[in-house]
Design a protein around this motif. Structure first.
Motif, PDB file in Angstrom:
ATOM      1  N   GLN A 166     -31.681 -21.213  35.593  1.00  0.00           N
ATOM      2  CA  GLN A 166     -32.183 -22.897  36.182  1.00  0.00           C
ATOM      3  C   GLN A 166     -33.947 -23.002  35.694  1.00  0.00           C
ATOM      4  OE1 GLN A 166     -29.943 -25.505  36.925  1.00  0.00           O
ATOM      5  NE2 GLN A 166     -28.675 -23.919  36.699  1.00  0.00           N
ATOM      6  N   ARG A 167     -34.150 -21.375  35.137  1.00  0.00           N
ATOM      7  CA  ARG A 167     -35.590 -21.674  35.065  1.00  0.00           C
ATOM      8  C   ARG A 167     -35.831 -21.062  33.641  1.00  0.00           C
ATOM      9  NH1 ARG A 167     -38.788 -18.810  39.485  1.00  0.00           N
ATOM     10  NH2 ARG A 167     -37.387 -17.748  39.290  1.00  0.00           N
ATOM     11  N   TYR A 168     -37.258 -21.090  32.970  1.00  0.00           N
ATOM     12  CA  TYR A 168     -37.280 -20.602  32.038  1.00  0.00           C
ATOM     13  C   TYR A 168     -37.098 -19.372  32.106  1.00  0.00           C
ATOM     14  CZ  TYR A 168     -40.179 -17.669  28.932  1.00  0.00           C
ATOM     15  OH  TYR A 168     -41.001 -16.749  27.548  1.00  0.00           O
ATOM     16  N   ALA A 169     -37.959 -18.221  33.367  1.00  0.00           N
ATOM     17  CA  ALA A 169     -37.705 -16.428  33.743  1.00  0.00           C
ATOM     18  C   ALA A 169     -35.843 -16.546  34.023  1.00  0.00           C
ATOM     19  CB  ALA A 169     -38.221 -16.815  35.333  1.00  0.00           C
ATOM     20  N   ASP A 170     -35.202 -17.333  34.245  1.00  0.00           N
ATOM     21  CA  ASP A 170     -33.834 -17.003  34.401  1.00  0.00           C
ATOM     22  C   ASP A 170     -33.011 -16.524  33.009  1.00  0.00           C
ATOM     23  OD1 ASP A 170     -33.980 -17.069  37.052  1.00  0.00           O
ATOM     24  OD2 ASP A 170     -33.358 -19.140  36.809  1.00  0.00           O
ATOM     25  N   ALA A 171     -33.893 -17.372  32.031  1.00  0.00           N
ATOM     26  CA  ALA A 171     -33.050 -17.311  30.822  1.00  0.00           C
ATOM     27  C   ALA A 171     -34.124 -15.983  29.470  1.00  0.00           C
ATOM     28  CB  ALA A 171     -33.996 -18.698  29.261  1.00  0.00           C
ATOM     29  N   TYR A 172     -34.955 -15.940  30.544  1.00  0.00           N
ATOM     30  CA  TYR A 172     -35.944 -14.620  29.566  1.00  0.00           C
ATOM     31  C   TYR A 172     -35.731 -13.445  30.291  1.00  0.00           C
ATOM     32  CZ  TYR A 172     -39.804 -11.323  29.177  1.00  0.00           C
ATOM     33  OH  TYR A 172     -40.262 -10.257  28.656  1.00  0.00           O
ATOM     34  N   GLU A 173     -35.080 -13.476  31.474  1.00  0.00           N
ATOM     35  CA  GLU A 173     -34.214 -12.120  32.141  1.00  0.00           C
ATOM     36  C   GLU A 173     -33.059 -11.701  31.408  1.00  0.00           C
ATOM     37  OE1 GLU A 173     -35.444  -9.537  34.094  1.00  0.00           O
ATOM     38  OE2 GLU A 173     -37.139 -10.824  33.836  1.00  0.00           O
ATOM     39  N   ALA A 174     -32.472 -12.958  30.983  1.00  0.00           N
ATOM     40  CA  ALA A 174     -31.349 -12.978  30.130  1.00  0.00           C
ATOM     41  C   ALA A 174     -31.295 -12.455  28.648  1.00  0.00           C
ATOM     42  CB  ALA A 174     -30.405 -14.261  30.457  1.00  0.00           C
ATOM     43  N   SER A 175     -31.844 -12.727  28.475  1.00  0.00           N
ATOM     44  CA  SER A 175     -32.365 -12.478  26.537  1.00  0.00           C
ATOM     45  C   SER A 175     -32.768 -10.747  26.561  1.00  0.00           C
ATOM     46  CB  SER A 175     -33.790 -13.058  26.350  1.00  0.00           C
ATOM     47  OG  SER A 175     -35.050 -12.954  26.834  1.00  0.00           O
ATOM     48  N   LEU A 176     -33.380 -10.011  27.645  1.00  0.00           N
ATOM     49  CA  LEU A 176     -33.943  -9.063  27.882  1.00  0.00           C
ATOM     50  C   LEU A 176     -32.909  -7.808  26.618  1.00  0.00           C
ATOM     51  CD1 LEU A 176     -35.933  -8.397  31.277  1.00  0.00           C
ATOM     52  CD2 LEU A 176     -36.846  -9.407  28.643  1.00  0.00           C
ATOM     53  N   SER A 177     -31.815  -7.755  26.947  1.00  0.00           N
ATOM     54  CA  SER A 177     -30.945  -7.115  26.630  1.00  0.00           C
ATOM     55  C   SER A 177     -30.280  -7.172  25.163  1.00  0.00           C
ATOM     56  CB  SER A 177     -29.124  -7.142  27.519  1.00  0.00           C
ATOM     57  OG  SER A 177     -28.866  -8.370  27.111  1.00  0.00           O
ATOM     58  N   ALA A 178     -30.689  -8.532  25.322  1.00  0.00           N
ATOM     59  CA  ALA A 178     -30.330  -8.703  23.212  1.00  0.00           C
ATOM     60  C   ALA A 178     -31.100  -7.851  22.596  1.00  0.00           C
ATOM     61  CB  ALA A 178     -29.785 -10.071  23.284  1.00  0.00           C
ATOM     62  N   ALA A 179     -32.837  -7.996  23.302  1.00  0.00           N
ATOM     63  CA  ALA A 179     -33.973  -8.224  22.959  1.00  0.00           C
ATOM     64  C   ALA A 179     -34.595  -6.234  22.672  1.00  0.00           C
ATOM     65  CB  ALA A 179     -34.917  -8.615  23.425  1.00  0.00           C
ATOM     66  N   ALA A 180     -33.509  -5.577  23.460  1.00  0.00           N
ATOM     67  CA  ALA A 180     -33.464  -4.480  22.857  1.00  0.00           C
ATOM     68  C   ALA A 180     -32.600  -3.825  22.469  1.00  0.00           C
ATOM     69  CB  ALA A 180     -33.124  -3.335  24.592  1.00  0.00           C
ATOM     70  N   GLN A 181     -31.694  -4.538  21.092  1.00  0.00           N
ATOM     71  CA  GLN A 181     -30.707  -3.973  19.919  1.00  0.00           C
ATOM     72  C   GLN A 181     -31.380  -3.459  19.478  1.00  0.00           C
ATOM     73  OE1 GLN A 181     -27.710  -4.107  20.826  1.00  0.00           O
ATOM     74  NE2 GLN A 181     -28.540  -4.071  22.596  1.00  0.00           N
ATOM     75  N   PRO A 182     -31.649  -2.340  18.753  1.00  0.00           N
ATOM     76  CA  PRO A 182     -31.636  -1.763  17.346  1.00  0.00           C
ATOM     77  C   PRO A 182     -31.939  -2.974  16.067  1.00  0.00           C
ATOM     78  CG  PRO A 182     -29.899  -0.145  17.557  1.00  0.00           C
ATOM     79  CD  PRO A 182     -30.006  -1.263  18.951  1.00  0.00           C
ATOM     80  N   GLY A 183     -33.790  -3.218  15.756  1.00  0.00           N
ATOM     81  CA  GLY A 183     -33.291  -3.739  15.141  1.00  0.00           C
ATOM     82  C   GLY A 183     -34.170  -5.893  15.735  1.00  0.00           C
ATOM     83  N   ALA A 184     -33.777  -5.723  16.801  1.00  0.00           N
ATOM     84  CA  ALA A 184     -34.213  -7.374  17.371  1.00  0.00           C
ATOM     85  C   ALA A 184     -35.503  -7.158  17.210  1.00  0.00           C
ATOM     86  CB  ALA A 184     -33.393  -7.181  18.268  1.00  0.00           C
ATOM     87  N   LEU A 185     -36.299  -8.086  17.225  1.00  0.00           N
ATOM     88  CA  LEU A 185     -37.498  -8.899  17.390  1.00  0.00           C
ATOM     89  C   LEU A 185     -37.279  -9.484  18.140  1.00  0.00           C
ATOM     90  CD1 LEU A 185     -40.270  -8.855  16.930  1.00  0.00           C
ATOM     91  CD2 LEU A 185     -40.542 -10.478  15.439  1.00  0.00           C
TER      92      LEU A 185
END
Length: 312
Positions: free
Chosen positions: A122-141
Protein backbone atom coordinates in the motif's frame (compact mmCIF):
# COMPACT_ATOMS: atom_id res chain seq x y z
CA UNK A 1 24.41 2.11 4.71
CA UNK A 2 23.57 5.20 2.67
CA UNK A 3 26.51 7.26 1.47
CA UNK A 4 25.71 10.58 3.14
CA UNK A 5 27.56 12.87 0.77
CA UNK A 6 26.17 16.28 -0.15
CA UNK A 7 26.75 16.92 -3.88
CA UNK A 8 29.28 19.62 -4.69
CA UNK A 9 28.67 22.32 -7.28
CA UNK A 10 31.40 20.74 -9.40
CA UNK A 11 29.53 17.43 -9.48
CA UNK A 12 26.25 19.18 -10.23
CA UNK A 13 27.86 21.00 -13.16
CA UNK A 14 29.24 17.69 -14.44
CA UNK A 15 25.83 16.04 -14.16
CA UNK A 16 24.23 18.92 -16.05
CA UNK A 17 26.62 18.35 -18.93
CA UNK A 18 26.00 14.58 -18.94
CA UNK A 19 22.20 14.79 -19.03
CA UNK A 20 21.80 17.93 -21.15
CA UNK A 21 20.81 16.04 -24.31
CA UNK A 22 18.25 13.93 -22.47
CA UNK A 23 16.33 16.48 -20.37
CA UNK A 24 14.49 19.71 -21.03
CA UNK A 25 15.53 23.12 -19.78
CA UNK A 26 12.16 23.97 -18.30
CA UNK A 27 10.88 27.57 -18.40
CA UNK A 28 10.01 30.03 -15.67
CA UNK A 29 6.84 32.10 -15.54
CA UNK A 30 5.92 35.18 -13.52
CA UNK A 31 2.60 34.90 -11.68
CA UNK A 32 0.93 37.83 -9.94
CA UNK A 33 -0.95 36.83 -6.82
CA UNK A 34 -3.33 39.67 -5.92
CA UNK A 35 -2.98 39.22 -2.18
CA UNK A 36 0.69 38.22 -2.09
CA UNK A 37 2.61 39.86 -4.93
CA UNK A 38 4.56 38.46 -7.87
CA UNK A 39 6.28 35.09 -7.72
CA UNK A 40 8.29 33.15 -10.29
CA UNK A 41 7.13 29.66 -11.13
CA UNK A 42 9.70 27.08 -12.23
CA UNK A 43 7.65 24.86 -14.53
CA UNK A 44 9.33 21.55 -13.94
CA UNK A 45 6.09 19.71 -14.65
CA UNK A 46 6.99 20.31 -18.31
CA UNK A 47 10.00 18.02 -17.94
CA UNK A 48 9.90 14.70 -19.81
CA UNK A 49 7.40 12.29 -18.17
CA UNK A 50 5.72 15.16 -16.34
CA UNK A 51 8.06 15.70 -13.38
CA UNK A 52 11.63 16.63 -12.44
CA UNK A 53 12.58 12.98 -11.93
CA UNK A 54 14.38 12.27 -15.26
CA UNK A 55 17.25 14.48 -14.08
CA UNK A 56 18.15 12.02 -11.34
CA UNK A 57 17.33 8.93 -13.38
CA UNK A 58 19.69 9.82 -16.24
CA UNK A 59 22.42 10.91 -13.83
CA UNK A 60 22.31 7.51 -12.13
CA UNK A 61 22.72 5.63 -15.40
CA UNK A 62 25.23 7.92 -17.08
CA UNK A 63 27.60 8.00 -14.10
CA UNK A 64 27.99 4.21 -13.88
CA UNK A 65 31.27 2.64 -14.99
CA UNK A 66 29.51 0.15 -17.28
CA UNK A 67 26.09 0.16 -18.92
CA UNK A 68 23.62 -1.72 -16.67
CA UNK A 69 21.82 -4.81 -17.98
CA UNK A 70 18.59 -3.71 -16.32
CA UNK A 71 17.26 -0.77 -14.34
CA UNK A 72 15.24 -1.38 -11.18
CA UNK A 73 13.17 1.25 -9.41
CA UNK A 74 10.59 1.49 -6.63
CA UNK A 75 8.22 4.37 -7.02
CA UNK A 76 4.91 5.97 -6.18
CA UNK A 77 4.72 6.69 -9.90
CA UNK A 78 6.78 9.69 -11.05
CA UNK A 79 10.19 8.20 -10.34
CA UNK A 80 9.21 5.00 -12.07
CA UNK A 81 8.09 6.96 -15.13
CA UNK A 82 11.45 8.71 -15.22
CA UNK A 83 13.45 5.48 -14.94
CA UNK A 84 11.28 3.82 -17.59
CA UNK A 85 11.84 6.80 -19.87
CA UNK A 86 15.60 6.72 -19.28
CA UNK A 87 15.65 2.98 -19.96
CA UNK A 88 13.77 3.43 -23.19
CA UNK A 89 15.99 6.29 -24.38
CA UNK A 90 19.16 4.36 -23.50
CA UNK A 91 17.94 0.93 -24.61
CA UNK A 92 17.98 -0.69 -21.16
CA UNK A 93 15.13 -2.94 -19.87
CA UNK A 94 13.37 -1.59 -16.78
CA UNK A 95 11.51 -3.12 -13.85
CA UNK A 96 9.40 -0.74 -11.76
CA UNK A 97 7.82 -1.67 -8.43
CA UNK A 98 4.88 0.49 -7.34
CA UNK A 99 2.35 0.26 -4.50
CA UNK A 100 -1.13 -0.96 -5.32
CA UNK A 101 -2.35 2.55 -4.47
CA UNK A 102 -0.39 4.12 -7.35
CA UNK A 103 -2.73 6.13 -9.64
CA UNK A 104 -3.95 4.12 -12.62
CA UNK A 105 -2.86 6.90 -14.96
CA UNK A 106 0.74 6.54 -13.80
CA UNK A 107 0.69 2.74 -14.01
CA UNK A 108 -0.66 2.79 -17.55
CA UNK A 109 2.00 5.31 -18.58
CA UNK A 110 4.71 3.12 -17.05
CA UNK A 111 3.58 0.22 -19.20
CA UNK A 112 3.38 2.51 -22.24
CA UNK A 113 7.08 3.36 -21.72
CA UNK A 114 7.85 -0.36 -21.81
CA UNK A 115 8.46 -0.96 -18.10
CA UNK A 116 7.81 -4.31 -16.47
CA UNK A 117 5.47 -3.08 -13.70
CA UNK A 118 5.12 -4.97 -10.41
CA UNK A 119 2.56 -3.77 -7.82
CA UNK A 120 3.17 -4.54 -4.14
CA UNK A 121 1.68 -3.26 -0.87
CA UNK A 122 0.00 0.00 0.00
CA UNK A 123 2.98 2.35 0.43
CA UNK A 124 6.19 3.30 -1.35
CA UNK A 125 8.12 1.49 1.41
CA UNK A 126 6.34 -1.76 0.52
CA UNK A 127 7.21 -1.41 -3.15
CA UNK A 128 10.82 -0.63 -2.24
CA UNK A 129 11.15 -3.78 -0.13
CA UNK A 130 9.71 -5.83 -2.98
CA UNK A 131 12.28 -4.36 -5.40
CA UNK A 132 15.35 -5.44 -3.45
CA UNK A 133 15.63 -8.96 -4.85
CA UNK A 134 15.42 -7.70 -8.44
CA UNK A 135 18.00 -5.02 -7.68
CA UNK A 136 20.40 -7.68 -6.39
CA UNK A 137 20.50 -9.55 -9.71
CA UNK A 138 23.79 -9.43 -11.72
CA UNK A 139 23.99 -6.39 -13.96
CA UNK A 140 21.01 -4.64 -12.35
CA UNK A 141 21.23 -0.99 -11.35
CA UNK A 142 18.93 0.08 -8.53
CA UNK A 143 17.90 3.68 -9.14
CA UNK A 144 16.75 5.10 -5.82
CA UNK A 145 13.91 7.61 -5.93
CA UNK A 146 15.59 10.15 -3.67
CA UNK A 147 18.40 8.82 -1.47
CA UNK A 148 21.44 8.17 -3.63
CA UNK A 149 24.24 10.62 -4.46
CA UNK A 150 23.52 10.42 -8.20
CA UNK A 151 19.80 11.03 -7.73
CA UNK A 152 20.30 14.10 -5.55
CA UNK A 153 23.03 15.42 -7.84
CA UNK A 154 20.81 15.05 -10.88
CA UNK A 155 17.86 16.77 -9.22
CA UNK A 156 20.20 19.61 -8.26
CA UNK A 157 20.56 20.52 -11.93
CA UNK A 158 17.11 22.10 -11.70
CA UNK A 159 18.39 24.54 -9.07
CA UNK A 160 21.36 25.30 -11.31
CA UNK A 161 18.95 26.21 -14.11
CA UNK A 162 16.97 28.48 -11.80
CA UNK A 163 20.12 30.41 -10.87
CA UNK A 164 20.66 31.08 -14.59
CA UNK A 165 17.04 32.07 -15.25
CA UNK A 166 16.26 34.29 -12.25
CA UNK A 167 18.68 37.18 -11.61
CA UNK A 168 18.17 37.29 -7.84
CA UNK A 169 16.69 34.26 -6.10
CA UNK A 170 15.57 35.59 -2.72
CA UNK A 171 13.84 32.40 -1.70
CA UNK A 172 13.09 29.02 -3.21
CA UNK A 173 10.04 26.96 -2.26
CA UNK A 174 10.12 23.25 -3.09
CA UNK A 175 7.72 20.42 -2.26
CA UNK A 176 9.30 17.59 -0.26
CA UNK A 177 8.56 13.87 -0.27
CA UNK A 178 11.79 11.94 0.24
CA UNK A 179 13.74 15.14 -0.27
CA UNK A 180 15.78 14.47 -3.41
CA UNK A 181 14.77 17.65 -5.20
CA UNK A 182 15.05 19.89 -2.14
CA UNK A 183 18.29 18.22 -1.11
CA UNK A 184 19.69 19.03 -4.54
CA UNK A 185 18.47 22.62 -4.33
CA UNK A 186 20.12 22.99 -0.93
CA UNK A 187 23.36 21.54 -2.28
CA UNK A 188 23.39 24.13 -5.07
CA UNK A 189 22.24 27.26 -3.24
CA UNK A 190 23.46 26.58 0.30
CA UNK A 191 22.78 29.26 2.88
CA UNK A 192 22.90 32.06 0.30
CA UNK A 193 19.16 31.66 -0.40
CA UNK A 194 16.16 31.23 1.87
CA UNK A 195 15.04 27.65 1.24
CA UNK A 196 11.54 26.55 2.19
CA UNK A 197 10.59 22.87 2.31
CA UNK A 198 6.84 22.59 1.75
CA UNK A 199 5.00 19.42 2.75
CA UNK A 200 1.35 18.38 2.86
CA UNK A 201 -0.19 17.61 6.21
CA UNK A 202 0.01 13.87 6.80
CA UNK A 203 3.14 13.38 4.67
CA UNK A 204 5.62 15.71 6.35
CA UNK A 205 8.79 13.62 6.64
CA UNK A 206 11.15 16.61 6.84
CA UNK A 207 9.08 18.46 9.43
CA UNK A 208 9.05 15.31 11.56
CA UNK A 209 12.83 14.96 11.23
CA UNK A 210 13.32 18.66 11.96
CA UNK A 211 11.37 18.34 15.20
CA UNK A 212 13.08 15.09 16.21
CA UNK A 213 16.60 16.19 15.33
CA UNK A 214 17.03 13.47 12.71
CA UNK A 215 15.15 11.28 10.21
CA UNK A 216 12.23 9.36 11.72
CA UNK A 217 9.57 7.10 10.25
CA UNK A 218 6.12 8.46 9.52
CA UNK A 219 2.96 6.92 8.09
CA UNK A 220 2.16 8.93 4.95
CA UNK A 221 -1.45 9.87 4.33
CA UNK A 222 -3.46 12.62 2.70
CA UNK A 223 -4.22 13.99 -0.74
CA UNK A 224 -0.66 14.25 -2.05
CA UNK A 225 0.74 11.09 -0.48
CA UNK A 226 0.86 9.26 -3.84
CA UNK A 227 3.73 11.48 -4.98
CA UNK A 228 5.07 12.93 -1.69
CA UNK A 229 4.43 9.91 0.51
CA UNK A 230 7.93 8.91 1.60
CA UNK A 231 7.87 7.30 5.04
CA UNK A 232 11.24 8.82 5.97
CA UNK A 233 13.28 11.77 4.73
CA UNK A 234 16.39 10.71 2.81
CA UNK A 235 19.69 10.79 4.67
CA UNK A 236 21.43 12.81 1.94
CA UNK A 237 18.56 15.27 1.71
CA UNK A 238 18.50 15.62 5.50
CA UNK A 239 22.22 16.43 5.58
CA UNK A 240 21.93 18.96 2.72
CA UNK A 241 18.79 20.59 4.10
CA UNK A 242 20.25 20.94 7.57
CA UNK A 243 23.46 22.43 6.19
CA UNK A 244 21.47 24.99 4.17
CA UNK A 245 19.05 25.70 7.05
CA UNK A 246 15.98 24.82 4.98
CA UNK A 247 12.80 25.79 6.81
CA UNK A 248 9.92 23.28 6.95
CA UNK A 249 6.32 24.37 6.41
CA UNK A 250 3.27 22.11 6.42
CA UNK A 251 0.19 22.99 4.36
CA UNK A 252 -3.44 21.92 4.58
CA UNK A 253 -5.06 19.68 1.99
CA UNK A 254 -7.69 22.35 1.30
CA UNK A 255 -4.99 24.85 0.28
CA UNK A 256 -3.36 22.27 -1.98
CA UNK A 257 -6.67 21.93 -3.83
CA UNK A 258 -6.95 25.72 -4.04
CA UNK A 259 -3.42 26.00 -5.43
CA UNK A 260 -4.10 23.40 -8.10
CA UNK A 261 -7.27 25.17 -9.22
CA UNK A 262 -5.54 28.57 -9.20
CA UNK A 263 -2.78 27.32 -11.48
CA UNK A 264 -5.37 25.97 -13.86
CA UNK A 265 -7.54 29.09 -13.89
CA UNK A 266 -4.67 31.57 -14.16
CA UNK A 267 -2.14 29.67 -16.30
CA UNK A 268 -3.97 26.64 -17.69
CA UNK A 269 -1.37 24.47 -15.96
CA UNK A 270 -2.80 21.07 -15.04
CA UNK A 271 -0.59 20.02 -12.14
CA UNK A 272 -0.85 17.08 -9.80
CA UNK A 273 -1.57 17.68 -6.13
CA UNK A 274 2.00 17.04 -5.02
CA UNK A 275 3.18 19.40 -7.73
CA UNK A 276 1.42 22.43 -6.21
CA UNK A 277 2.33 21.99 -2.53
CA UNK A 278 5.03 24.67 -2.80
CA UNK A 279 2.50 27.14 -4.20
CA UNK A 280 0.07 26.19 -1.43
CA UNK A 281 2.67 27.28 1.13
CA UNK A 282 2.75 30.73 -0.48
CA UNK A 283 -1.04 30.97 -0.59
CA UNK A 284 -1.20 30.18 3.12
CA UNK A 285 1.12 33.09 3.85
CA UNK A 286 3.89 30.84 5.17
CA UNK A 287 6.42 32.30 2.72
CA UNK A 288 7.40 35.95 2.52
CA UNK A 289 7.13 37.05 -1.10
CA UNK A 290 9.94 39.25 -2.43
CA UNK A 291 8.78 42.37 -4.33
CA UNK A 292 10.73 41.62 -7.51
CA UNK A 293 9.72 38.07 -8.42
CA UNK A 294 12.71 36.71 -6.54
CA UNK A 295 10.52 34.20 -4.73
CA UNK A 296 10.76 31.07 -6.88
CA UNK A 297 8.13 28.37 -6.50
CA UNK A 298 8.63 24.99 -8.13
CA UNK A 299 5.71 23.25 -9.86
CA UNK A 300 7.21 19.78 -9.81
CA UNK A 301 4.68 17.37 -11.31
CA UNK A 302 1.74 17.05 -13.71
CA UNK A 303 0.83 13.36 -13.63
CA UNK A 304 -2.81 13.49 -12.59
CA UNK A 305 -6.20 13.10 -14.19
CA UNK A 306 -7.24 16.65 -15.21
CA UNK A 307 -10.92 15.79 -15.63
CA UNK A 308 -11.87 17.31 -12.26
CA UNK A 309 -10.49 20.75 -13.17
CA UNK A 310 -13.11 23.44 -13.98
CA UNK A 311 -13.56 24.50 -17.58
CA UNK A 312 -14.59 28.06 -16.83
Amino acid sequence: MVDVQIPTRERIEHAAQLIERYVRRTPVLRLDLPSRGAITLKLEQLQHTGSFKPRGAFTNVLTTATTPATLVAASGGNHGLAVAYAGRRLGIPTQVFVPQTAPAAKVSRLRAWGADVRQHGQRYADAYEASLSAAAQPGALAVHAYDSPATVTGQATMAREISEQVPEVSSLVVAVGGGGLMGGACAWFGESTQLVAAEPVGSASYAAAYDAGGPVDITPRGLASDSLGASRIGEIAWAAMRAARARPVVVDDATVLTARELLWRECRIAAELGGVVALAAVLEGQVEVAPDGGTVVVVCGANADPSDLPMN
